[in-house]
Design an enzyme around this catalytic site. Structure first.
Site, short mmCIF file in Angstrom:
data_model
loop_
_atom_site.label_atom_id
_atom_site.label_comp_id
_atom_site.label_asym_id
_atom_site.label_seq_id
_atom_site.Cartn_x
_atom_site.Cartn_y
_atom_site.Cartn_z
CD GLU A 1 -24.85 67.76 74.12
OE1 GLU A 1 -24.69 68.76 73.42
OE2 GLU A 1 -25.60 66.82 73.83
CB SER A 2 -23.62 67.29 80.80
OG SER A 2 -24.57 68.30 80.52
CG HIS A 3 -27.31 63.34 77.37
ND1 HIS A 3 -28.05 62.47 76.65
CD2 HIS A 3 -27.68 64.57 76.95
CE1 HIS A 3 -28.84 63.13 75.81
NE2 HIS A 3 -28.62 64.41 75.98
CG HIS B 1 -30.84 65.83 85.08
ND1 HIS B 1 -31.52 67.00 85.30
CD2 HIS B 1 -29.91 65.76 86.04
CE1 HIS B 1 -31.01 67.60 86.37
NE2 HIS B 1 -30.04 66.87 86.82
CD GLU C 1 -34.41 67.91 73.83
OE1 GLU C 1 -33.64 67.05 74.27
OE2 GLU C 1 -34.52 69.04 74.33
CB SER C 2 -36.92 62.77 67.31
OG SER C 2 -38.18 62.36 67.79
CG HIS D 1 -29.70 72.00 78.27
ND1 HIS D 1 -28.81 71.15 78.88
CD2 HIS D 1 -29.76 71.61 76.97
CE1 HIS D 1 -28.34 70.28 77.99
NE2 HIS D 1 -28.90 70.54 76.83
CG ASP E 1 -26.47 69.74 66.27
OD1 ASP E 1 -25.96 70.86 66.10
OD2 ASP E 1 -26.65 69.25 67.40
CE1 TYR F 1 -24.06 76.68 78.79
CE2 TYR F 1 -25.16 77.23 76.74
CZ TYR F 1 -24.39 76.38 77.48
OH TYR F 1 -23.94 75.21 76.92
#
Lengths: 752, 227
Positions: A89-91, A93, A316-317, A45, A272, A48
């Protein structure tokens, strides 16, 4: 301190060989915190490690990796001193486990990616894949779960995007059994900025304060990046604590505070806190600036008092940023954030020792050279192998498939969730907040924004077709690009840049890596020819569950620019008597009559086989220029490309948007069903006034395209009539609409 | 004419309102932060939409307790014009400036669409220029207007319903009501007619390129009177 045993690092996703490399580079035994930091930074993730060699197909990526780094690659200049940044961006899972929060935090994360460039996020899009939602299409429990995921993901995107005030202006949804168990949730965000105000993430200035900005850190989302780099399994439910919880209200404050703070000029660098949270932001900012950073975790705002260094570094808050300010000007930044009701604390300093030092309770918990974490992630060259199914698909014999009844086929296709109206979805999205949306969801092939401060328009689309990519990954990659480009061109825009979301199964499997390799090659080649460089992207691997691996699904987000936003067109409404012309590119080869890998074959015949028609990419480029010119000059009043379901579905959608009826006459060619439902790339129906028909055909010819008159709009008619060879389809437009609009609400068991 | 556009944490239509008023309606407009306690120098107040405080309590409940809302109450009591749109309508209800409440949509889903609005009272400050059925955007999850029977009767009897959801020709039918509001109520005014709350967004419909200009008929009043 307890020694690190193999089960510790293996459970975090590090391999033995990677652990050995870690030992070598560190030159000593790591702390638990350090192992955690390596595990996330060296996950697929963040690192890469499987995709990097293949991503070198992308010119900009390669240049960036060899040169100044990736961060500024994402700004596309559009003139008037303005630039656009965009990313997908993928989310996947998190959304498979907790659909609402998984999707919501996907939206939040990509918004901060755009914000961190100094851009105001002005639009969101999304590309979603789920298992079948119609009763009877799969095991009832699986179908119910698919609906639950679909409903939750859409609600999560709406809940977050609407509250944060970024309009969701477009997207796509596709259902297929191969996404049961592992849905795909890709969110795209687009930002607008003044080109001379692009920010950097490179920390600099020894002694400068490092400032933590935004929400407090909790124990949520620990090891989210590692979770994303593994397959889904039976222990999914146990992974719920890996899913972060979103707070769009806090995000809205972070957006306003960040942009206001950047405006003070007190900020040197900003990033970020996304995947891998504090670990990623501290090490990347230090690494990019070739400096060190000394951070005292005791100063980090926390939701719970007893958090360890490990938890703080891995959390990862959401809704957090990390900034470096000019020494002595930190108070300006803190004041802005405090005004917006957000925590903001100096937690460290930039140092000249080249090390990231992490302290907790007065003890050094981690001390590493950040470049080892960011640049030395091992890269794996995976063997790839063309799977046997590819040959089967190529030699599929369409001659054995009977021609189905055209009218019934059309009505069934319109009622198929993959083709049917997605109004049930997009009605839940605020597509108009920020009042720059000129064409929102469903009215055209792409969304069109008319941003303040310029007369130009921005057209945005996102496209991908997993079934076609599965059956021919190279062509599938090409098709995603040319379709996305064609979609923005159908509004009158010139396609100028692309972003990609690459969703695949386990890359360690040779056939998956082949799919990935071929699809990326197809995307890269097509983008080169289309003059739409890939400016950013995201790779998501390990999209598989007990129910199998997903269809390989590259999604292409496309940006187009209109010289005048006022000139944009959609699919309708139409002027009485206007003519319909089919503009098409010459195709080099048409396997299987254009029906291979088509929606018609899948939905009507239950066959998922054959190969898609390869696009003529140079001709697609000309087609886009043709559309830009004819729409920009104001003579094409509507345009819509031929996509899933072929020309008959395209015409149905235009009829529904027209405000009347259409009378169309087509050649049936060698197969009636191919003429109506064949999926030919590079086909667009444009609508012109009768006086312009000849000119349209002549211009097409000059550009080595063809434009054929196929019909007319009749304001007084209420029917779609398509004569094709000996067959005639004649359906009231209201019946088309009934099928098209009710399909998804019916599958979801709600009223339309 | 100088309009105060209130800004609360979580407002997200504040910029839209400001730009619409300045650029399309042609009146002065300034942001006013929620911690301010006075409205000196302003001729009207616009309470914009959004998700004040994340709507984490009842929508608008926390914002309605802001210092600026005391100033808005005094401003309204003086008979000066106040408009609250979407979340702003919710804030005005929570602040006691308008009766009733806005609950979750009957569909239990957020709804973004363009709907038809019929003016029910044409004599108030805000509705006096509306001479036809309007096409206006909506975008809300909690816009179902409810009130107890007595309040509803009073509001109806006093002609305080400003707008109702309708069909394109003003016809009333449940299918044109996007959220299940009682009596198809989309907006209402206070007794004096100077305070308007409405769920639809007139500030999103003041520019042709955004798909319509019908919102001008509601906001136009601001440019025709006052300074």
């Amino acid at each position: 301190m307890a020694a690190i045993t193999p089960d510790v690092y293996l459970s975090m996703g590090l391999r033995s060989s990677e652990y050995d490399l870690l030992l070598k580079r560190l030159g000593r035994e790591p702390t638990l915190t350090e192992v955690g930091m390596f595990a996330v930074m060296w996950s697929e993730h963040c690192g890469y490690k499987y995709s990097r060699p293949v991503l070198a197909f992308f010119k900009k990526y390669k240049e960036a990796m060899e040169g100044s780094g990736l961060e500024n690659a994402g700004v596309v200049e559009i003139g008037d001193g303005l630039g656009v940044t965009m990313k997908v961006e993928s989310h996947n899972h998190p959304s498979a486990v907790e659909p609402y929060q998984g999707a919501a935090t996907g939206v939040g994360g990509i918004i901060r990616d755009i914000l961190t460039m100094g851009a105001r996020p002005i639009a969101g899009l999304n590309s979603l894949r789920f298992g079948p939602i119609r009763d009877g299409e799969d095991d009832p429990a699986v179908v119910r779960r698919n609906r639950f995921l679909f409903e939750g993901v859409v609600a999560g995107i709406a809940g977050y995007g609407n509250c944060v005030g970024v309009p969701t202006v477009g997207g796509e949804v596709f259902f297929h059994a191969r996404f049961s168990g592992n849905p795909l949730v890709n969110a795209m965000c687009v930002g607008l900025l003044e080109c001379d105000k692009v920010t950097t993430a490179a920390a600099s200035g020894v002694g400068n304060p490092v400032i933590y900005l935004g929400s407090a850190t909790g124990k949520d989302g620990i090891h989210g990046a590692t979770f994303a780099s593994d397959s889904l399994g039976e222990d999914n439910e146990a992974k719920r604590p890996n899913v972060q919880i979103g707070d769009p209200f806090a995000e809205k404050q972070v957006i306003e505070a960040t942009l206001e703070a950047l405006g003070t000029g007190a900020i040197v660098a900003i990033q970020d806190m996304g995947a891998a949270g504090l670990t990623c932001s501290t090490t990347e900012m230090a690494s990019k600036g070739s400096v060190g950073m000394d951070v005292d975790l005791d100063l980090v705002p926390m939701r719970e008092r007893d958090m360890t260094a490990y938890e703080l570094m891995l959390s990862e808050s959401q809704e957090r940023m990390l900034a470096v300010a000019h020494l002595g000007r930190e108070q300006e930044v803190l004041d802005v954030f405090h005004k917006w009701g957000l925590p903001a604390v100096v937690i460290g300093r930039v140092t000249d020792d080249g090390l990231v030092t992490i302290r907790r309770h007065g003890k050094i918990e981690a001390q590493v050279n950040p470049k080892v974490l960011t640049d030395e992630c091992p890269v794996y060259e995976t063997p790839w192998e063309e799977p046997a199914y590819f040959n089967v698909a190529r030699s599929f014999d369409i001659g054995k498939v009977p021609v189905a009844d055209p009218q019934e086929s059309l009505l069934r296709l319109l009622a198929c969730p993959n083709i049917a109206s997605k109004r049930w979805v997009y009605r839940q999205y605020d597509s108009e907040v920020q009042t720059q949306t000129s064409v929102g969801c469903g009215a055209a092939d792409a969304a069109v924004l008319a941003p303040r401060g310029t007369l130009k328009g921005l057209a945005l689309a996102i496209d991908g077709n997993g079934l076609k990519t599965y059956l021919d990954p190279f062509v599938g990659g090409q098709l995603a690009v040319v379709e996305a480009a064609r979609n923005v061109a159908c509004t009158g825009a010139r396609p100028v840049a692309a972003t990609d979301g690459l969703n695949f199964g386990n890359p360690e499997k040779p056939h998956v890596f082949w799919q990935f390799h071929e699809a990326v090659r197809g995307i890269a080649e097509a983008c080169e020819t289309m003059e739409t460089p890939v400016v950013s992207g995201n790779v998501s691997f390990y999209n598989q569950s007990d129910l199998g691996e997903v269809l390989p699904t590259p999604m292409i987000g496309m940006l187009g620019v209109l010289e005048s936003a006022e000139r944009r067109v959609g699919m309708g409404p139409l002027t009485d008597g206007a003519l319909l012309m089919l503009v098409s590119t010459p195709l080099n080869v048409v396997p299987q009559s254009g029906l291979g890998a088509s929606a018609y074959l899948a939905e009507i015949h239950g066959i998922e086989n054959g190969v898609p028609v390869p696009p003529n990419v140079p001709a697609e480029h000309r087609l886009c220029r043709f559309l830009e010119k004819t729409i920009g000059d104001g003579w094409v009043e509507a345009a819509h490309d031929v996509s899933d379901g072929g020309l008959a579905v395209c015409l149905s959608e235009m009829a529904m948007a027209s405000g009347g009826g259409l009378n169309v006459s087509l050649d049936s060619g060698d197969r009636l069903d191919a003429a109506l439902f064949g999926e030919f790339p590079g086909w667009v129906v444009v609508v012109v006034p009768p006086a312009r028909a000849v000119e349209t055909a002549q211009l097409a010819e000059r550009m080595a395209l063809s434009a054929t008159l196929i019909g007319a709009f009749d304001a007084g008619s209420a029917n779609l009539t398509i004569a094709c060879g000996d067959a005639t389809i004649r359906v009231p437009v209201s019946s088309l609409r009934e099928r098209y609009e009710h399909a998804i609400p019916a599958a979801m068991h709600v009223e339309a | 004419m100088n309009v105060a556009v209130l800004r609360f944490p979580g407002s997200n239509c504040d910029q839209d309102a400001l730009c619409s008023l300045r650029e399309d309606i042609g009146v002065g407009a300034q942001y006013v932060w929620h911690e301010e306690d006075a409205l000196a120098g302003f001729d009207a107040v616009f309470v914009p939409g959004g998700f004040t405080y994340g709507d984490y309590l009842r929508c608008g409940a926390i914002a309605s307790r802001s210092p600026i809302m005391d100033a808005v109450r005094r401003f309204a009591a003086d008979g000066r014009p106040v408009i609250g749109v979407c979340n702003g309508f919710q804030v005005l209800c929570e602040a006691g400036l308008l009766p009733g409440a806005l609950m979750q949509n009957a569909s239990q889903k957020f709804v973004c669409d363009h709907i038809w609005l019929t003016v029910a009272n044409r004599s108030s400050y805000w509705t006096r220029h509306v001479d036809r059925v309007l096409r206006i955007p909506i975008a809300h999850g909690e816009g179902r207007y409810v009130a107890d029977e007595e309040t509803l009767r009073r509001v109806e009897d006093e002609g305080r319903v400003a707008f109702r959801y309708s069909g394109p020709n003003g016809e009333r039918d449940p299918r044109f009501n996007p959220n299940g509001s009682m009596d198809d109520i989309a907006g209402l005014v206070n007794e004096a007619g100077n305070v308007l709350g409405m769920m639809p967004h007139p500030e999103r419909a003041t520019k042709a390129i955004l798909g319509g200009e019908d919102g001008r008929l509601i906001l136009a009043g601001l440019s025709l009177v006052g300074a």
